[in-house]
Write a protein that holds these residues in place. Structure first.
Motif, short mmCIF file in Angstrom:
data_model
loop_
_atom_site.label_atom_id
_atom_site.label_comp_id
_atom_site.label_asym_id
_atom_site.label_seq_id
_atom_site.Cartn_x
_atom_site.Cartn_y
_atom_site.Cartn_z
N TYR A 250 -10.08 -10.01 2.47
CA TYR A 250 -8.64 -10.30 2.36
C TYR A 250 -8.49 -11.81 2.23
CZ TYR A 250 -3.92 -11.05 4.34
OH TYR A 250 -2.63 -11.45 4.59
N CYS A 273 1.19 -10.94 1.39
CA CYS A 273 1.04 -9.65 2.08
C CYS A 273 2.39 -9.20 2.63
CB CYS A 273 0.02 -9.78 3.22
SG CYS A 273 -0.10 -8.28 4.20
N ILE A 274 2.79 -8.01 2.23
CA ILE A 274 4.10 -7.50 2.69
C ILE A 274 3.94 -6.62 3.94
CG2 ILE A 274 5.11 -7.60 0.38
CD1 ILE A 274 4.73 -4.52 0.27
N ASP A 275 2.75 -6.60 4.48
CA ASP A 275 2.46 -5.86 5.72
C ASP A 275 2.82 -4.37 5.60
OD1 ASP A 275 1.33 -5.79 8.18
OD2 ASP A 275 3.10 -6.44 9.28
N CYS A 276 2.49 -3.80 4.44
CA CYS A 276 2.84 -2.39 4.22
C CYS A 276 1.85 -1.44 4.86
CB CYS A 276 2.91 -2.12 2.72
SG CYS A 276 1.31 -2.37 1.90
N GLN A 277 0.71 -1.94 5.30
CA GLN A 277 -0.33 -1.15 5.98
C GLN A 277 -1.06 -0.17 5.07
OE1 GLN A 277 -1.11 -1.15 9.48
NE2 GLN A 277 0.24 -2.88 9.79
N LEU A 278 -0.79 -0.22 3.77
CA LEU A 278 -1.47 0.73 2.88
C LEU A 278 -2.98 0.55 2.90
CD1 LEU A 278 0.60 1.18 -0.39
CD2 LEU A 278 0.00 2.86 1.33
N CYS A 279 -3.41 -0.71 3.00
CA CYS A 279 -4.86 -0.97 3.01
C CYS A 279 -5.51 -0.35 4.23
CB CYS A 279 -5.14 -2.47 2.94
SG CYS A 279 -4.27 -3.42 4.17
N ARG A 290 -7.75 -7.07 7.01
CA ARG A 290 -7.10 -8.37 7.18
C ARG A 290 -7.58 -9.09 8.44
NH1 ARG A 290 -1.05 -6.53 6.97
NH2 ARG A 290 -2.00 -4.97 8.34
N CYS A 307 -4.16 -2.18 -2.39
CA CYS A 307 -3.43 -3.44 -2.38
C CYS A 307 -3.09 -3.90 -3.80
CB CYS A 307 -4.24 -4.51 -1.65
SG CYS A 307 -3.28 -5.99 -1.33
N MET A 311 0.51 -5.02 -5.19
CA MET A 311 0.72 -6.30 -5.88
C MET A 311 1.34 -6.06 -7.26
SD MET A 311 -0.34 -8.73 -3.85
CE MET A 311 0.28 -7.80 -2.47
N LEU A 320 -5.39 -9.73 -3.82
CA LEU A 320 -5.16 -10.23 -2.46
C LEU A 320 -6.30 -9.72 -1.56
CD1 LEU A 320 -3.46 -11.60 -0.29
CD2 LEU A 320 -2.05 -9.53 -0.14
N ILE A 321 -6.68 -8.47 -1.76
CA ILE A 321 -7.94 -7.98 -1.20
C ILE A 321 -8.85 -7.76 -2.40
CG2 ILE A 321 -9.10 -6.17 0.11
CD1 ILE A 321 -6.46 -5.52 1.44
S1 SF4 Z 1 -2.05 -3.36 1.15
FE1 SF4 Z 1 -1.96 -5.54 0.64
S2 SF4 Z 1 0.17 -6.02 0.98
FE2 SF4 Z 1 -0.13 -4.10 2.02
S3 SF4 Z 1 -0.70 -4.68 4.09
FE3 SF4 Z 1 -2.58 -4.50 2.98
S4 SF4 Z 1 -3.01 -6.57 2.30
FE4 SF4 Z 1 -0.85 -6.53 2.87
#
Ligand code: SF4
Ligand code: SF4
Length: 473
Positions: A250, A273-279, A290, A307, A311, A320-321
């Motif tokens: 990350y 990073c929008i902190d969506c937790q998808l990763c 992260r 991610c 993006m 980003l990752i």
């Molecule tokens: S998927 Fe990308 S944007 Fe969403 S929390 Fe993870 S690093 Fe952040």
């Protein structure tokens, strides 16, 4: 560790000793409900996983002449691989192969990190199949979480039954195929189809059961636990990592500070990073990349694909990752050519060449000479001296062989075996051999004798050294 519903969280049982901090005693596993993700790296996995599966399931069905092309026949101690037959005497080649595999792993790990774990390890591939089965029988992540928390009813029983039945079916096929490398697979499969346990055999049935259970438990129930707690490679591979090894990482400099936002805006005080937790939700080992590089990360790139999709929706640059190196993350350049990787690669090439040379020049027969027990030598009334032996000649190949015998010694010895010796494919001949000499010619009580067996066509020879004993002068 960060977490989200349905992801791995630490359940801590702690103890506090006076003068010391709190210590975790053990960590209870929480179920991981992974979210499905598509994307470039998942498509790539398709091209690495399917050849592995196709090879595994189809190879034992290939025929080579009148026998199975790949068959490790333990009762006859013959290991057939296409046109070659290996014997227990060739086990050193297996040793070489394992060393070569280890160096190949070292080389690739140093350069591209856990590429093996993420793309071709059977545990990863089989777990991915089991997860796919789970998804088609129980639905997407949120449906599985809901089903897991729901009381037992007809629908839940139906879905669970279907999932476990499919898991067991796949596990059985895996077990049957594995055993099919050691016993003729056509008979085995026909035996299971017709429920003819005489045709299957007790040992084959037990091993099929064992490998079925092992697959079902490893890929269905234990999953990431195998990678995190049982696989030694996960632990020692960090010794092969350096700042130029490819890792999934990350980009904290770009992503932080993280925070939610509207799709159309990008507040200056926030990173990407929008902190969506998808990763986190797509990660099969339930970690949050992260938090930095962790040994639980198998480099599968689910988080990269997830991610990148986020993006893309936001109109930000991908990556980003991403797969990167510590040097690159710190703003430097990746050095692909390094002393360590060059050393591993050189060792790999040298050992691979030696192995190839050994296989190509392998003598397809073997001679063994054993002294008969009891009498050291015998002397007849005319003074001639004789020694008794057993001559064992093995034809390791699938073709008939005609071998000539030569005896080399400082003494003028006669031998009793008719030469040339004819052998059928994979035949072992055990012949009595008498070496004799006139009494006057036996000038030493202990002479070295070399018995050489040669094939006329290939001019390949195998030799065995023994002793000729006689009376002291
Ligand atoms: S998927 Fe990308 S944007 Fe969403 S929390 Fe993870 S690093 Fe952040
Ligand atoms: S952190 Fe990313 S690459 Fe590592 S195991 Fe989880 S999803 Fe795979």
């Amino acid at each position: 560790m960060n977490g989200s519903p349905g992801q791995s969280n630490v359940q801590e049982d702690t103890v506090k000793l006076e003068g010391f901090g709190e210590r975790d005693l053990y960590q209870r596993r929480e179920k991981i409900f992974t979210r499905y993700v598509g994307g470039f790296f998942q498509r790539l996995r398709f091209f690495t996983g399917w050849p592995l599966l196709a090879g595994y399931f189809l190879l034992p069905w290939l025929q080579w002449g009148d026998r199975q092309a790949i068959l490790f026949d333990l009762p006859t101690r013959q290991f057939h691989i296409l046109g070659l037959t290996f014997w227990p005497q060739d086990l050193w080649l297996l040793g070489w192969m394992l060393i070569i595999a280890a160096f190949a792993l070292f080389t690739f790990t140093t350069l591209v990190g856990r590429i093996w774990c993420g793309y071709t390890c059977p545990q990863t591939v089989w777990t991915a199949i089991f997860m796919w089965v789970e998804q088609i029988t129980e639905g997407e992540r949120h449906q599985r979480i809901r089903l897991d928390g729901a009381p037992w009813n007809f629908e839940k029983i139906r879905k669970r039954f279907l999932k476990h039945a499919m898991w067991l079916g796949w596990a059985f096929l895996t077990g049957l195929t594995f055993v099919g490398y050691f016993t003729p697979i056509r008979d085995l499969a026909w035996g299971y189809l017709t429920l003819n346990f005489e045709l299957i055999g007790t040992w084959a049935a037990l091993w099929t059961l064992f490998f079925t259970c092992a697959t079902y438990i490893n890929a269905g129930w234990m999953r990431e636990q195998v990678c995190i707690y049982m696989c030694p490679y996960a632990r020692f591979q960090s010794a092969m990592f350096d700042k130029d090894t490819l890792i999934v990482s990350y980009d904290a400099a770009r992503g932080e500070p993280r925070g939610a936002r509207k799709r159309s805006e990008k507040p200056d005080q926030l990173g990407d990073c929008i902190d969506c937790q998808l990763c986190v939700q797509v990660c099969p080992t339930g970690i949050d990349i992260r938090n930095g590089l962790q040994y639980q990360c198998i480099g599968c790139a689910h988080c990269v694909d997830a991610c990148n999709q986020v993006m893309d929706k936001l109109g930000y640059d991908p990556g980003l990752i991403r797969y990167t190196t510590e040097h690159e993350l710190a703003g430097g350049k990746t050095h692909w050519f390094r002393p360590r990787s060059a050393g591993y690669a050189t060792a790999l090439i040298v050992m691979g060449s030696v192995f190839l040379w050994a296989v190509i020049t392998r003598v397809p027969f073997e001679v063994d000479v054993l002294r008969e027990r009891g009498q050291l030598f015998s002397q007849s009334s005319d003074g001639s001296v004789s020694n008794q032996y057993r001559l064992r000649v093995l034809n390791k190949s699938q073709q008939p062989a005609t071998l000539s015998l030569e005896v080399d010694s400082p003494l003028p010895l006669r031998f009793s075996v008719a030469s040339p010796i004819s052998l059928a494919p994979v035949e072992l001949l055990d012949l009595p051999l008498t070496l004799s000499a006139d009494g006057k010619d036996v000038t030493t009580p202990n002479a070295e004798v070399t018995i050489t067996v040669c094939e006329a066509v290939t001019e390949r020879c195998d030799a065995e050294v023994t002793r000729f004993l006689g009376p002291s002068k």
